[in-house]
Design a protein around this motif. Structure first.
Motif, PDB file in Angstrom:
ATOM      1  N   PRO A  89       0.803  -1.229   0.000  1.00 52.26           N
ATOM      2  CA  PRO A  89       0.000   0.000   0.000  1.00 52.26           C
ATOM      3  C   PRO A  89       0.836   1.279   0.000  1.00 52.26           C
ATOM      4  O   PRO A  89       1.831   1.369   0.707  1.00 52.26           O
ATOM      5  CB  PRO A  89      -0.806  -0.113   1.296  1.00 52.26           C
ATOM      6  N   VAL A  90       0.427   2.219  -0.861  1.00 51.31           N
ATOM      7  CA  VAL A  90       1.029   3.563  -0.858  1.00 51.31           C
ATOM      8  C   VAL A  90      -0.090   4.549  -0.556  1.00 51.31           C
ATOM      9  O   VAL A  90      -1.006   4.726  -1.352  1.00 51.31           O
ATOM     10  CB  VAL A  90       1.672   3.905  -2.219  1.00 51.31           C
ATOM     11  N   GLU A  91      -0.012   5.148   0.605  1.00 50.02           N
ATOM     12  CA  GLU A  91      -1.038   6.111   1.015  1.00 50.02           C
ATOM     13  C   GLU A  91      -0.661   7.487   0.492  1.00 50.02           C
ATOM     14  O   GLU A  91       0.482   7.919   0.645  1.00 50.02           O
ATOM     15  CB  GLU A  91      -1.135   6.148   2.549  1.00 50.02           C
ATOM     16  N   SER A  92      -1.607   8.167  -0.158  1.00 50.81           N
ATOM     17  CA  SER A  92      -1.341   9.519  -0.647  1.00 50.81           C
ATOM     18  C   SER A  92      -1.980  10.539   0.263  1.00 50.81           C
ATOM     19  O   SER A  92      -3.154  10.398   0.633  1.00 50.81           O
ATOM     20  CB  SER A  92      -1.910   9.699  -2.054  1.00 50.81           C
ATOM     21  N   LEU A  93      -1.200  11.543   0.632  1.00 53.67           N
ATOM     22  CA  LEU A  93      -1.725  12.609   1.484  1.00 53.67           C
ATOM     23  C   LEU A  93      -1.537  13.955   0.793  1.00 53.67           C
ATOM     24  O   LEU A  93      -0.554  14.158   0.073  1.00 53.67           O
ATOM     25  CB  LEU A  93      -0.984  12.642   2.825  1.00 53.67           C
ATOM     26  N   GLU A  94      -2.488  14.853   1.036  1.00 55.35           N
ATOM     27  CA  GLU A  94      -2.362  16.219   0.549  1.00 55.35           C
ATOM     28  C   GLU A  94      -2.222  17.143   1.757  1.00 55.35           C
ATOM     29  O   GLU A  94      -2.405  16.708   2.898  1.00 55.35           O
ATOM     30  CB  GLU A  94      -3.605  16.614  -0.254  1.00 55.35           C
ATOM     31  N   LEU A  95      -1.937  18.407   1.477  1.00 56.19           N
ATOM     32  CA  LEU A  95      -1.750  19.364   2.572  1.00 56.19           C
ATOM     33  C   LEU A  95      -2.975  19.424   3.487  1.00 56.19           C
ATOM     34  O   LEU A  95      -2.852  19.513   4.710  1.00 56.19           O
ATOM     35  CB  LEU A  95      -1.438  20.753   2.020  1.00 56.19           C
ATOM     36  N   ASP A  96      -4.168  19.344   2.876  1.00 53.51           N
ATOM     37  CA  ASP A  96      -5.409  19.397   3.666  1.00 53.51           C
ATOM     38  C   ASP A  96      -5.466  18.275   4.698  1.00 53.51           C
ATOM     39  O   ASP A  96      -5.951  18.465   5.815  1.00 53.51           O
ATOM     40  CB  ASP A  96      -6.635  19.274   2.748  1.00 53.51           C
ATOM     41  N   ASP A  97      -4.951  17.104   4.296  1.00 57.06           N
ATOM     42  CA  ASP A  97      -4.977  15.956   5.202  1.00 57.06           C
ATOM     43  C   ASP A  97      -4.097  16.192   6.423  1.00 57.06           C
ATOM     44  O   ASP A  97      -4.225  15.517   7.439  1.00 57.06           O
ATOM     45  CB  ASP A  97      -4.475  14.694   4.480  1.00 57.06           C
ATOM     46  N   LEU A  98      -3.147  17.121   6.282  1.00 57.88           N
ATOM     47  CA  LEU A  98      -2.190  17.361   7.367  1.00 57.88           C
ATOM     48  C   LEU A  98      -2.447  18.695   8.073  1.00 57.88           C
ATOM     49  O   LEU A  98      -1.640  19.141   8.884  1.00 57.88           O
ATOM     50  CB  LEU A  98      -0.764  17.346   6.796  1.00 57.88           C
ATOM     51  N   ASP A  99      -3.564  19.322   7.740  1.00 55.47           N
ATOM     52  CA  ASP A  99      -3.894  20.638   8.321  1.00 55.47           C
ATOM     53  C   ASP A  99      -2.782  21.655   8.126  1.00 55.47           C
ATOM     54  O   ASP A  99      -2.410  22.391   9.051  1.00 55.47           O
ATOM     55  CB  ASP A  99      -4.221  20.500   9.821  1.00 55.47           C
ATOM     56  N   ILE A 100      -2.218  21.652   6.923  1.00 61.56           N
ATOM     57  CA  ILE A 100      -1.187  22.645   6.605  1.00 61.56           C
ATOM     58  C   ILE A 100      -1.752  23.567   5.530  1.00 61.56           C
ATOM     59  O   ILE A 100      -2.335  23.111   4.553  1.00 61.56           O
ATOM     60  CB  ILE A 100       0.092  21.949   6.089  1.00 61.56           C
ATOM     61  N   ASP A 101      -1.565  24.879   5.740  1.00 63.38           N
ATOM     62  CA  ASP A 101      -2.028  25.838   4.747  1.00 63.38           C
ATOM     63  C   ASP A 101      -1.008  25.954   3.626  1.00 63.38           C
ATOM     64  O   ASP A 101       0.199  25.845   3.859  1.00 63.38           O
ATOM     65  CB  ASP A 101      -2.216  27.224   5.382  1.00 63.38           C
ATOM     66  N   ALA A 102      -1.519  26.238   2.430  1.00 66.56           N
ATOM     67  CA  ALA A 102      -0.632  26.357   1.265  1.00 66.56           C
ATOM     68  C   ALA A 102       0.426  27.438   1.485  1.00 66.56           C
ATOM     69  O   ALA A 102       1.556  27.312   1.008  1.00 66.56           O
ATOM     70  CB  ALA A 102      -1.454  26.656   0.017  1.00 66.56           C
ATOM     71  N   ASP A 103       0.078  28.486   2.230  1.00 61.37           N
ATOM     72  CA  ASP A 103       1.054  29.578   2.381  1.00 61.37           C
ATOM     73  C   ASP A 103       2.152  29.268   3.402  1.00 61.37           C
ATOM     74  O   ASP A 103       3.045  30.071   3.636  1.00 61.37           O
ATOM     75  CB  ASP A 103       0.356  30.911   2.695  1.00 61.37           C
ATOM     76  N   GLU A 104       2.095  28.083   4.016  1.00 54.57           N
ATOM     77  CA  GLU A 104       3.179  27.675   4.926  1.00 54.57           C
ATOM     78  C   GLU A 104       4.275  26.917   4.191  1.00 54.57           C
ATOM     79  O   GLU A 104       5.298  26.567   4.781  1.00 54.57           O
ATOM     80  CB  GLU A 104       2.624  26.766   6.038  1.00 54.57           C
ATOM     81  N   VAL A 105       4.019  26.583   2.936  1.00 52.96           N
ATOM     82  CA  VAL A 105       4.972  25.752   2.186  1.00 52.96           C
ATOM     83  C   VAL A 105       5.189  26.327   0.783  1.00 52.96           C
ATOM     84  O   VAL A 105       4.658  27.382   0.452  1.00 52.96           O
ATOM     85  CB  VAL A 105       4.468  24.288   2.069  1.00 52.96           C
ATOM     86  N   GLY A 106       5.956  25.611  -0.021  1.00 49.10           N
ATOM     87  CA  GLY A 106       6.202  26.044  -1.394  1.00 49.10           C
ATOM     88  C   GLY A 106       7.199  27.192  -1.430  1.00 49.10           C
ATOM     89  O   GLY A 106       7.768  27.581  -0.408  1.00 49.10           O
ATOM     90  N   LEU A 107       7.386  27.728  -2.619  1.00 50.19           N
ATOM     91  CA  LEU A 107       8.342  28.819  -2.779  1.00 50.19           C
ATOM     92  C   LEU A 107       7.989  30.008  -1.893  1.00 50.19           C
ATOM     93  O   LEU A 107       8.835  30.572  -1.221  1.00 50.19           O
ATOM     94  CB  LEU A 107       8.351  29.285  -4.241  1.00 50.19           C
ATOM     95  N   GLU A 108       6.697  30.378  -1.899  1.00 45.03           N
ATOM     96  CA  GLU A 108       6.272  31.559  -1.151  1.00 45.03           C
ATOM     97  C   GLU A 108       6.358  31.352   0.353  1.00 45.03           C
ATOM     98  O   GLU A 108       6.698  32.246   1.111  1.00 45.03           O
ATOM     99  CB  GLU A 108       4.834  31.954  -1.556  1.00 45.03           C
ATOM    100  N   GLY A 109       6.033  30.141   0.778  1.00 48.61           N
ATOM    101  CA  GLY A 109       5.994  29.879   2.214  1.00 48.61           C
ATOM    102  C   GLY A 109       7.328  29.494   2.816  1.00 48.61           C
ATOM    103  O   GLY A 109       7.434  29.298   4.029  1.00 48.61           O
ATOM    104  N   SER A 110       8.350  29.366   1.988  1.00 52.21           N
ATOM    105  CA  SER A 110       9.644  28.940   2.511  1.00 52.21           C
ATOM    106  C   SER A 110      10.318  30.058   3.295  1.00 52.21           C
ATOM    107  O   SER A 110       9.985  31.228   3.145  1.00 52.21           O
ATOM    108  CB  SER A 110      10.534  28.448   1.372  1.00 52.21           C
ATOM    109  N   TRP A 111      11.278  29.642   4.096  1.00 52.64           N
ATOM    110  CA  TRP A 111      11.911  30.587   5.011  1.00 52.64           C
ATOM    111  C   TRP A 111      13.237  31.110   4.475  1.00 52.64           C
ATOM    112  O   TRP A 111      13.907  31.906   5.109  1.00 52.64           O
ATOM    113  CB  TRP A 111      12.119  29.920   6.388  1.00 52.64           C
ATOM    114  N   THR A 112      13.577  30.603   3.289  1.00 53.52           N
ATOM    115  CA  THR A 112      14.780  31.092   2.615  1.00 53.52           C
ATOM    116  C   THR A 112      14.421  31.323   1.151  1.00 53.52           C
ATOM    117  O   THR A 112      13.429  30.779   0.652  1.00 53.52           O
ATOM    118  CB  THR A 112      15.929  30.064   2.670  1.00 53.52           C
ATOM    119  N   ARG A 113      15.235  32.107   0.481  1.00 52.86           N
ATOM    120  CA  ARG A 113      14.953  32.428  -0.914  1.00 52.86           C
ATOM    121  C   ARG A 113      16.256  32.393  -1.707  1.00 52.86           C
ATOM    122  O   ARG A 113      17.257  32.946  -1.268  1.00 52.86           O
ATOM    123  CB  ARG A 113      14.331  33.827  -0.982  1.00 52.86           C
TER     124      ARG A 113
END
Lengths: 261, 320
Positions: A201-225
């Motif tokens: 089994p391979v379980e797929s999770l999305e950000l919603d499943d982990l209660d993480i907002d899109a703006d906490e991750v990705g290029l914009e949400g990263s803490w370095t640039r």
């Protein structure tokens, strides 16, 4: 009770390929093949050995990455891991180590764990800090950079070889462990393992499943640039001489001209 | 002027060179405030003051030696809270990177590791890094919180810049995580008398072509004539000819010396990943087609058993 082992693995561009940055200064994944980071194979191997020693254990491999990252999970499953968790979400693109570690920590908590095992570093970013960050985020001991690891009686013990000393470490579970390439050669998947992996089994999770907002991750949400990435100019061709009996002396002359002697 | 926190790497009060290099970089950004922890912490003050530290915060407690990493994070955090610096710089040792990263999580900041240069920028410090086995050079900055940056050895010159270096005791209270990982035994690495690999200005490495543990003596002899550290390729380490602690490469140590001499090393990508930022690269190899020759400033196509001893003798002769 079963020992729950979560192994964090990363899908990385092949170091022998032509690795580049994309226009948005993230890693270009289109022009180079990806694979399970070599240093994570050691983590999978140690997880499997610990599971084999334990009476009852379950090894879950976890990755955060695009669709293709399933290849890394499949490799770990074919080595012998029991199941996989894949966090995949378009909003994750460009996440730095802080953003990625947030996702991993939430996925680890959701999966449930007694021990988290990771490689000493990825072979692309090569930071080597993710295991320590996970320990901080999860609030559990870090037992990192181990060249030998053992788990018994609810404790992890291991040897850490540092620059100035070799240390024996001990911590109670739950804990985050990382292992070096000295921990033991990783096994090759057997044909049987490869076939069996297809059914695991391979379980797929999305950000919603982990209660993480899109703006906490990705290029914009990263803490370095990353502001720029420039290909290093090819080295200008050096002087190459054939040794005809004076090669060492000629080299000494060069070193003297560069003021090294 | 903004204060810049500099984490001090020292051995019983003897400050290691990468920390002195950090002080050079810190002075570009503001006034360095050094944080020295553990046995001999206060003894670091003179060297730190000589190189620009306006203040030296010190703390010692058994926890620093008895538990892994976290007590040092607690202490660095206490220093951070006391100083409110504009940036935190830490040497890029394995432990230094872990300390920096955990501090960054706690103070809500981004972390950059293995910088090879730092300059002041409009939006905070800009760090230069080498990526993908040094085939790319990137410039990055921390976009959230107070920049926490670790810096590789040999990234800046050591410069004298006398400052006050006033010693102040740092009050540290250890959190519940501090005692999570116990160090139950510690065996100091036997000193070879040679410089530490990652810090050395010159590294002499041997690979498959050295063809046996006993033959590493000629690599060591060259290293000693140059005051250099000894490195080894993965092939040499896997064959058991030299200790893993000396491995240079993707899965070993990354070095960036002024001079790197590769002997009997073909230059596979995994090795290049660990040495490609060396300033001057020299190779000795029988195989004229070896990829290492694509990188060199000077290469000798020849048998290392002829070339290396001749070079060693020549170096010794020139040094008189």
């Amino acid at each position: 009770m079963s020992l729950r082992i979560v192994v964090c693995v990363k899908y990385v561009p092949d170091a022998t390929g032509d690795r580049k940055f994309a226009d948005d200064l993230t890693v270009d994944r289109d022009d180079v093949d990806g694979l399970l980071s070599e240093l994570d194979e050691y983590a999978v191997e140690q997880a499997l050995q610990i599971a084999e020693e334990a009476d009852d254990a379950e090894v879950t491999v976890l990755t955060v990455g695009p669709e293709d990252a399933k290849d890394a999970l499949r490799k770990a499953l074919s080595m012998g891991a029991d199941k996989a968790v894949h966090v995949e979400d378009d909003d994750l693109h460009g996440s730095d180590v802080m953003a990625t570690s947030l996702v991993l920590a939430k996925a680890i908590e959701k999966t449930g764990y007694d021990v988290v095992i990771a490689g000493m570093a990825s072979t692309d970013g090569t930071m080597g800090v993710l295991p320590a960050i996970l320990a901080e985020r999860l609030g559990v001991p870090q037992v990192t950079l181990l060249s030998e690891v053992k788990i018994e009686d609810g404790k992890v013990t291991g040897r850490r070889d540092g620059d100035t000393a070799s240390e024996q470490l001990e911590a109670a579970l739950p804990a985050v462990v990382s292992v070096t390439d000295q921990s033991g050669e990783a096994r090759y998947p057997s044909f049987k393992g490869i076939m069996a992996a297809k059914k695991k089994p391979v379980e797929s999770l999305e950000l919603d499943d982990l209660d993480i907002d899109a703006d906490e991750v990705g290029l914009e949400g990263s803490w370095t640039r990353v502001d720029s990435a420039a290909e290093r100019p090819a080295r200008t061709a050096g002087t190459i001489v054939k040794d005809e009996g004076e090669g060492g002396k000629q080299l000494a002359e060069f070193l003297a001209s560069q003021k090294f002697i | 002027m903004a204060e810049i926190l500099v984490y001090v790497d020292h051995v019983d009060g003897a400050v290691r060179k990468p920390t002195l290099e950090l002080l050079t970089l810190a002075r570009r950004l503001g006034e360095p405030v050094a944080v020295a922890l553990g046995n001999g912490a206060a003894d670091t003050a003179a060297a730190l003051a000589e190189h620009g530290a306006v203040k030296v915060l010190t703390a010692d407690a058994p926890e620093f030696a008895e538990y892994l990493v976290v007590p040092k994070v607690d202490a660095l955090q206490a220093a951070y809270d006391a100083v409110s610096p504009a940036a935190v710089l830490v040497p890029s040792s394995a432990e230094g990177k872990e300390i920096a990263a955990r501090l960054a999580v706690r103070i809500g900041s981004g972390v950059i590791t293995d910088a090879v240069d730092i300059e002041a920028g409009d939006e905070g410090p800009v760090a230069t890094q080498a990526a993908f086995a040094a085939s790319f050079t990137t410039k990055s900055r921390v976009s959230k919180g107070t920049p926490v940056i670790t810096v590789k050895p040999n990234s800046a010159p050591v410069e004298a810049a006398p400052a006050a270096g006033a010693v102040e005791a740092l009050a540290v209270s250890f959190g519940p995580l501090a005692t999570g990982t116990k160090v139950t035994a510690r065996t100091p690495r036997e000193s070879t008398g040679r410089p530490e690999l990652t810090e050395a200005a010159i590294v002499v490495s041997g690979g498959r072509g050295v063809n046996g543990a006993e033959n590493f003596a000629i690599i060591e002899a060259l290293a000693d004539s140059l005051g250099a550290a000894v490195g080894a390729s993965r092939a040499a380490v896997d064959a058991g000819w030299y200790p893993h602690s000396n491995q240079v490469g993707q899965t070993g140590k990354s070095v960036s010396p002024q001079l790197y001499i590769a002997s009997g090393i073909s230059g596979a990508i995994q090795h290049r990943a660990g040495m490609q930022t060396s300033k001057t690269i020299v190779a000795i190899n029988k195989d004229a087609e070896a990829p290492i020759f694509d990188l060199v400033d000077y290469g000798v196509v020849g048998d290392l058993f002829d070339v290396v001893p001749q070079l060693t003798a020549e170096v010794q002769a020139r040094k008189g």
